[in-house]
Design an enzyme around this catalytic site. Sequence first.
Site, PDB file in Angstrom:
ATOM      1  N   LYS A 148      49.679  58.095  55.381  1.00 18.28           N
ATOM      2  CA  LYS A 148      49.430  59.512  55.867  1.00 18.28           C
ATOM      3  C   LYS A 148      49.013  59.936  57.523  1.00 18.28           C
ATOM      4  CE  LYS A 148      46.584  63.014  53.523  1.00 18.28           C
ATOM      5  NZ  LYS A 148      45.687  63.485  52.976  1.00 18.28           N
ATOM      6  N   LYS A 164      35.673  55.291  50.458  1.00 19.01           N
ATOM      7  CA  LYS A 164      35.066  55.266  51.778  1.00 19.01           C
ATOM      8  C   LYS A 164      33.717  54.401  51.917  1.00 19.01           C
ATOM      9  CE  LYS A 164      35.930  60.121  53.398  1.00 19.01           C
ATOM     10  NZ  LYS A 164      35.230  61.104  53.849  1.00 19.01           N
ATOM     11  N   LYS A 211      44.174  61.524  61.970  1.00 22.43           N
ATOM     12  CA  LYS A 211      43.634  61.750  63.302  1.00 22.43           C
ATOM     13  C   LYS A 211      42.867  60.337  63.883  1.00 22.43           C
ATOM     14  CE  LYS A 211      40.778  64.862  60.756  1.00 22.43           C
ATOM     15  NZ  LYS A 211      40.415  66.462  60.769  1.00 22.43           N
TER      16      LYS A 211
END
Length: 338
Positions: A200, A117, A203
């Site tokens: 994957k 991240k 959203k």
Amino acid sequence: MSDKKFTPRVFSGIKPSGGLQLGNYLGAIKRFVQMQDEMETVYCVVDLHAITVWQDPKELANGTREVAAGYLAAGLDPTKSILFNQSQVAAHAELGWIFNCVARMGWMNRMTQFKDKAGANAEKVSLGLYAYPSLMAADILLYHATHVPVGEDQKQHVELTRDIAAKFNHDFKTDFFPMTEPIIDGPATRVMNLRDGTKKMSKSGESDMERVNMTDDADTIVKKFKKAKTDPEPLPDTLEGLKDRPEARNLVDIYAALNDSTPDAVIGEYAGAGWGRFKPALADLAVSKLAPIADEMARLMDDPTEIDKVLKNGADRARAIADPVLAQTYDIVGFLRS
Ligand code: TRP
């Protein structure tokens, strides 16, 4: 350490950052709802974790309600499970601080999710993002949770939770915290992107066609499965035949998970079928399972008082477990309480 027994209890956390999709439903929500009949279950919408990256305040409140609505619509019974949002139970932040003082820098430096991240931007991310796994350990251990259902990507954080529990128990010569087990299973813990079977479903992906949202209506669901990427081959006779066909494999997995079946059984039924037959069957199945949930979510979101009441009541019940655990932790650490 003695072999102190802990009551079986499930805890899991769900991030309220923007929109629930099929991957959340099949990988988490559906399984979490099933577990409420097997064990004590505590489910937390982790808004403290969400703000480790910037969240628009209005969207955060709305996202928290939407996650709660998704769970309730999918059958979570708030009299069986405890459902609440993290910031309403102050003990999470308090135990999180203590665990910041138990966890070692070297352990945190090995967290692969942080490295992914933060990327090249490590100097600019929040201190909270770095400490994220230690707060997660606090979430789990505040409830003396014995089992934590999570996706593969969270396994390292549950292992860190065990390391923190073990070091705390060792340093303070106690057996106060349990060694929590991760539960990673289910045919569709990894629901993949409908346009690229190697990624994957998420959203945050750029095209809405690559995912099915839990709020999508029937027509949208049908359209997305119809347009889902596949290859020209019909379905094979055995699962082996799906090797190296990630998009095909993904649709078979989704069918199996929606139908409480197995990929093997789906192949058994559809061996030799072309996409012209399989896709409409999958779309019908998805609509029959998801459309009623979307309708109920819309109803709940229309008047949030019901959701807010559930979350408040959940927080009261969560505090009844968490506060005594925190108080005992304070005693063990040597904090003076008067
Ligand atoms: N880190 C988890 C995720 O990104 C969310 C989470 C926070 C969690 N606290 C937790 C999961 C405690 C399990 C248990 O999905």
